[in-house]
Design a protein around this motif. Structure first.
Motif, short mmCIF file in Angstrom:
data_model
loop_
_atom_site.label_atom_id
_atom_site.label_comp_id
_atom_site.label_asym_id
_atom_site.label_seq_id
_atom_site.Cartn_x
_atom_site.Cartn_y
_atom_site.Cartn_z
N TRP A 3 14.83 2.06 8.33
CA TRP A 3 13.80 1.69 8.64
C TRP A 3 13.28 1.01 8.33
N GLY A 4 11.62 0.67 8.50
CA GLY A 4 10.52 0.77 8.23
C GLY A 4 9.54 0.55 8.10
N LYS A 5 8.40 0.39 8.00
CA LYS A 5 6.80 0.44 8.31
C LYS A 5 6.33 -0.48 9.24
N GLU A 6 6.99 -1.63 8.88
CA GLU A 6 6.69 -2.59 10.41
C GLU A 6 7.97 -2.76 11.35
N PRO A 7 7.48 -3.01 12.36
CA PRO A 7 8.84 -3.54 13.13
C PRO A 7 9.33 -4.61 13.17
N VAL A 8 10.94 -4.70 13.13
CA VAL A 8 11.14 -5.40 13.18
C VAL A 8 12.00 -5.89 14.92
N GLY A 9 12.70 -7.31 15.37
CA GLY A 9 13.09 -7.55 16.07
C GLY A 9 12.53 -6.48 17.79
N ASP A 10 13.13 -6.72 18.10
CA ASP A 10 13.01 -5.23 19.14
C ASP A 10 13.04 -4.19 19.08
N GLU A 11 12.39 -4.15 18.52
CA GLU A 11 12.39 -2.49 17.52
C GLU A 11 11.07 -1.66 18.21
N PRO A 12 11.46 -0.53 18.79
CA PRO A 12 9.72 0.48 18.88
C PRO A 12 8.61 0.37 18.43
N THR A 13 7.62 -0.35 19.17
CA THR A 13 5.67 -0.59 18.88
C THR A 13 5.48 1.10 18.44
N ASP A 14 5.84 1.79 19.58
CA ASP A 14 5.09 3.17 19.67
C ASP A 14 4.43 3.39 18.83
N ALA A 15 2.71 3.94 18.50
CA ALA A 15 2.44 4.44 17.37
C ALA A 15 3.15 5.40 16.63
N GLU A 16 3.18 6.68 18.16
CA GLU A 16 3.76 7.69 18.03
C GLU A 16 4.92 7.92 18.01
N PHE A 17 6.00 6.79 18.32
CA PHE A 17 7.26 7.55 17.84
C PHE A 17 7.42 6.77 16.54
#
Length: 317
Positions: free
Chosen positions: A198-212
């Motif tokens: 995992w990582g702090k910032e989204p990569v690719g088409d990773e979910p961007t929803d803040a709560e998730f």
């Protein structure tokens, strides 16, 4: 009249665990165990051996029943998944998966038990797994405590493999082997099945929803309270300056189309190739499937194909 008060929930990570404010931990799955046995379907025999008396930890060994004493088999060291919280080598899912894999690939396997969070926070799982590898290494000259490894294991053909959090562990064992070297052990390859990165910032088409993403970070921080966050090298290998020191020549990564960790697996693949590591990396994506589908539904067509692909990886010259 007194009424029993319901304990207050601190963290609800269903369907994995629930943690209560009074310190109690309820593990919602992965506690069922099966004894070692001779499996009539695969003709694979298993047994449990203590490798860490101080922590009461064992490995489960799996070997094809009719192996010739003069025949040396590739050695697989396997790390189970469960988000660092649940499961073991002794749960039916892991036990059956290893039997099938050992039969398909004609290998000997060491399935590693490690201490789990939150009672034993990460990096306990990594430290225990390295202790297990030291125990495995003690058999290199045929004089270790376990006859099956002394007699049948080919230490020139050793592989690490794991699913989910177990894949995370397999990666880190490869990094540590690259730095410290398990003397006499030739790690030819590492297979990562739906790695939990995992990582702090989204990569690719990773979910961007803040709560998730906040929930994922909390899940990780409870497992590893000493963590600096989701860009900690334990969970984000792209942030590890030692990535290029991975101690093997081949890596095989599996991702699944419907797994929210899919993009992170692809990101790992790209970062590994860019790191300066000199080996060969391959990645395979399974369409229409979710996280660790091959463990949950091992008889489905895609799971059978995945098992055969892993077996080929272990036997590729």
């Amino acid at each position: 009249m007194e009424y029993a008060t319901k304990p207050e929930v601190a963290y609800d990570f269903s369907p994995v665990i629930i943690m209560y404010k009074d310190g109690r931990v309820e593990k919602l799955q992965g506690s069922e165990i099966v004894p070692p046995s001779l499996d009539p379907k695969t003709n694979v025999e298993s047994k449990d051996v203590l490798y860490s008396p101080e922590n009461g930890l064992s490995v489960r060994l799996h070997i094809p029943k009719n192996t010739n004493r003069n025949q040396k088999l590739p050695l697989l060291v396997y790390f189970h998944g469960g988000g660092f919280y649940i499961h073991s080598p002794f749960t039916p899912q892991t036990h059956n998966l290893l039997n099938s894999l050992v039969a398909e690939a004609n290998i000997i396997a060491v399935s590693v038990e490690y201490r789990k969070a939150p009672e034993h926070p990460v990096p306990c799982a990594f430290n225990d797994s390295w202790t297990a590898l030291q125990w495995v290494k003690s058999h290199v000259n045929g004089a270790g405590p376990e006859d099956w490894l002394n007699g049948y294991a080919d230490f020139e053909r050793v592989f690490f493999c794991g699913d989910s959090a177990g894949a995370t562990i397999a990666h880190h064992m490869g990094i540590r082997h690259g730095q410290e070297k398990l003397e006499g052990v030739n790690v030819k390859g590492i297979a990562l099945c739906h790695p939990y990165f995992w990582g702090k910032e989204p990569v690719g088409d990773e979910p961007t929803d803040a709560e998730f993403r906040q929930r994922r970070e909390k899940y990780w921080r409870v497992a590893c309270p000493s963590s600096s966050g989701c860009d900690d090298r334990w969970i984000n290998p792209a942030a590890d300056p030692n990535l290029a020191r991975l101690g093997c020549r081949r890596v095989l990564i599996f991702v699944a189309e419907k797994d929210f960790l899919r993009a992170r697996g692809w990101y790992y693949y790209e970062k590994l190739k860019e790191s300066g590591w000199g080996g060969d990396a391959e990645i395979t994506e399974t369409e229409g499937e979710g996280h660790v589908f091959h463990v949950k539904n091992p008889t489905c067509k895609n799971a059978v194909a995945m098992l055969k692909r892993i077996a080929c990886f272990f036997n590729q010259e």
